[in-house]
Design a protein around this motif. Structure first.
Motif, PDB file in Angstrom:
ATOM      1  N   THR A  31       4.444  -3.491   0.240  1.00  0.00           N
ATOM      2  CA  THR A  31       4.397  -4.658  -0.637  1.00  0.00           C
ATOM      3  C   THR A  31       3.478  -5.710  -0.046  1.00  0.00           C
ATOM      4  OG1 THR A  31       6.344  -5.656   0.401  1.00  0.00           O
ATOM      5  CG2 THR A  31       6.729  -4.236  -1.498  1.00  0.00           C
ATOM      6  N   GLN A  32       2.813  -6.450  -0.945  1.00  0.00           N
ATOM      7  CA  GLN A  32       1.892  -7.503  -0.524  1.00  0.00           C
ATOM      8  C   GLN A  32       2.140  -8.758  -1.350  1.00  0.00           C
ATOM      9  OE1 GLN A  32      -1.841  -4.510  -0.333  1.00  0.00           O
ATOM     10  NE2 GLN A  32      -2.299  -6.573   0.448  1.00  0.00           N
TER      11      GLN A  32
ATOM     12  N   CYS B 177      -3.503  -3.705   2.081  1.00  0.00           N
ATOM     13  CA  CYS B 177      -2.730  -3.410   3.280  1.00  0.00           C
ATOM     14  C   CYS B 177      -2.309  -1.942   3.195  1.00  0.00           C
ATOM     15  CB  CYS B 177      -1.516  -4.328   3.340  1.00  0.00           C
ATOM     16  SG  CYS B 177      -0.333  -3.916   4.629  1.00  0.00           S
ATOM     17  N   ALA B 178      -2.356  -1.254   4.308  1.00  0.00           N
ATOM     18  CA  ALA B 178      -1.927   0.140   4.363  1.00  0.00           C
ATOM     19  C   ALA B 178      -1.009   0.330   5.559  1.00  0.00           C
ATOM     20  CB  ALA B 178      -3.126   1.077   4.474  1.00  0.00           C
TER      21      ALA B 178
ATOM     22  N   GLY C 200      -2.371  -4.718  -3.202  1.00  0.00           N
ATOM     23  CA  GLY C 200      -3.467  -5.631  -2.883  1.00  0.00           C
ATOM     24  C   GLY C 200      -3.216  -7.065  -3.297  1.00  0.00           C
ATOM     25  N   THR C 201      -3.986  -7.957  -2.673  1.00  0.00           N
ATOM     26  CA  THR C 201      -4.031  -9.372  -3.037  1.00  0.00           C
ATOM     27  C   THR C 201      -5.457  -9.688  -3.459  1.00  0.00           C
ATOM     28  OG1 THR C 201      -2.276 -10.087  -1.532  1.00  0.00           O
ATOM     29  CG2 THR C 201      -3.885 -11.748  -2.205  1.00  0.00           C
ATOM     30  N   ARG C 202      -5.595 -10.210  -4.676  1.00  0.00           N
ATOM     31  CA  ARG C 202      -6.918 -10.570  -5.176  1.00  0.00           C
ATOM     32  C   ARG C 202      -7.203 -12.006  -4.766  1.00  0.00           C
ATOM     33  NH1 ARG C 202     -11.075  -7.795  -6.791  1.00  0.00           N
ATOM     34  NH2 ARG C 202      -9.736  -6.496  -8.102  1.00  0.00           N
TER      35      ARG C 202
ATOM     36  N   ARG D 250       0.130 -11.644   3.150  1.00  0.00           N
ATOM     37  CA  ARG D 250       1.272 -11.008   3.797  1.00  0.00           C
ATOM     38  C   ARG D 250       1.466  -9.576   3.333  1.00  0.00           C
ATOM     39  NH1 ARG D 250       2.164 -16.335   3.074  1.00  0.00           N
ATOM     40  NH2 ARG D 250       2.831 -17.506   4.924  1.00  0.00           N
ATOM     41  N   CYS D 251       2.022  -8.752   4.236  1.00  0.00           N
ATOM     42  CA  CYS D 251       2.221  -7.339   3.954  1.00  0.00           C
ATOM     43  C   CYS D 251       3.510  -6.856   4.607  1.00  0.00           C
ATOM     44  CB  CYS D 251       1.037  -6.539   4.484  1.00  0.00           C
ATOM     45  SG  CYS D 251       1.249  -4.748   4.450  1.00  0.00           S
ATOM     46  N   SER D 252       4.308  -6.122   3.845  1.00  0.00           N
ATOM     47  CA  SER D 252       5.470  -5.438   4.397  1.00  0.00           C
ATOM     48  C   SER D 252       5.232  -3.939   4.296  1.00  0.00           C
ATOM     49  CB  SER D 252       6.732  -5.818   3.633  1.00  0.00           C
ATOM     50  OG  SER D 252       7.070  -7.152   3.874  1.00  0.00           O
ATOM     51  N   PRO D 253       5.311  -3.222   5.404  1.00  0.00           N
ATOM     52  CA  PRO D 253       4.998  -1.792   5.377  1.00  0.00           C
ATOM     53  C   PRO D 253       6.097  -0.978   4.697  1.00  0.00           C
ATOM     54  CG  PRO D 253       5.786  -2.412   7.544  1.00  0.00           C
ATOM     55  CD  PRO D 253       5.665  -3.676   6.761  1.00  0.00           C
ATOM     56  N   LYS D 254       5.754   0.238   4.390  1.00  0.00           N
ATOM     57  CA  LYS D 254       6.724   1.192   3.851  1.00  0.00           C
ATOM     58  C   LYS D 254       7.832   1.398   4.869  1.00  0.00           C
ATOM     59  CE  LYS D 254       6.748   6.073   2.341  1.00  0.00           C
ATOM     60  NZ  LYS D 254       7.474   5.891   1.060  1.00  0.00           N
ATOM     61  N   SER D 255       9.057   1.610   4.378  1.00  0.00           N
ATOM     62  CA  SER D 255      10.194   1.812   5.250  1.00  0.00           C
ATOM     63  C   SER D 255       9.922   2.957   6.224  1.00  0.00           C
ATOM     64  CB  SER D 255      11.426   2.129   4.399  1.00  0.00           C
ATOM     65  OG  SER D 255      12.541   2.389   5.229  1.00  0.00           O
TER      66      SER D 255
END
Lengths: 116, 115
Positions: free
Chosen positions: A5-6, A91-92, A110-112, A22-27
């Motif tokens: 999530t971004q 973010c990946a 993504g964030t535009r 901001r970015c939260s990675p996959k669990s």
């Protein structure tokens, strides 16, 4: 199982300002990479974080910096914004079992960023 | 350093026709190869990957790709496309060894499927 999530989704800034994405990675993932995708181009690697440190960096100026938190989430900061910084920032995330890099990366939406 | 060339910026094709999207890469070391798809206003989704073994790789949505080491190519194919396949497709590589798993992308191929 939440994916990457971004936030925010969209952002408009003025030249010279600073921005934080901001970015939260996959669990289950512990490694975060950031990419910049200009309009009509492929994504360009900015940097990668794991164990809260920058481990790899692409050809981007020091105005681009980042941070990784103990919960593996990450921030991308860009200072002194230029018109050319307008892009989709992706973010990946991936994981490193037993200190070996996973070859597969999962991307967020993504964030535009628009710089005026 | 690695580089990826996608020879076609746009590929128009009629629905139910076959399609091939071309990708060539350059690298002095062994690489992993990937194809990603990007729908409008979305992030990237992995279609398929080549790591080792069989050179013919099958992915999601009926896509497949063939790794050709002598020609340093990794072309993407689908025998019969659907309108929903309209999207941007990116070929990417990452190093097999060395710190990090950063991806190097091509410039993309816009696939437009028409009725």
């Amino acid at each position: 199982d939440a994916g990457v999530t971004q936030s925010p989704t969209h952002l408009i800034k003025t030249r010279g300002q600073q921005v934080t994405l901001r970015c939260s990675p996959k669990s289950g993932h512990d490694t975060v990479s950031w990419y910049q995708q200009a309009l009509g181009q492929g994504p360009q690697f900015i940097f990668q974080y794991y164990e809260e440190e920058e481990r790899q960096r692409g050809n981007f100026p020091d105005r681009f910096s980042g941070h990784q938190f103990p919960n593996y989430s990450s921030e991308l900061n860009v200072n002194a914004l230029l018109l050319g910084d307008s892009a989709l920032y992706l973010c990946a995330s991936s994981f490193r079992p037993r200190q070996v890099f996973s070859y597969e990366q999962y991307f967020g939406p993504g964030t535009r960023l628009t710089v005026t | 350093a690695q580089s990826v060339t996608q020879l076609d910026s746009q590929v128009p094709v009629f629905e139910e026709a076959p399609v091939e999207l071309r990708c060539n890469y350059s690298s002095s070391v062994s690489v992993y190869l990937f194809w990603y798809v990007q729908y409008p206003n979305q992030g990237l989704q992995l279609l398929l990957k080549y790591l080792s073994g069989s050179t013919l790789v099958k992915g999601i949505n009926g896509f497949e790709a063939e790794f050709n080491k002598s020609q340093t190519s990794f072309h993407l194919r689908k025998p019969s496309v659907h309108i929903s396949d309209t999207a941007e497709y990116f070929c990417a590589v990452s190093r097999v060894t060395g710190g990090g798993n950063k991806l190097t992308f091509g410039t993309g191929t816009q696939l437009k499927v028409e009725l």
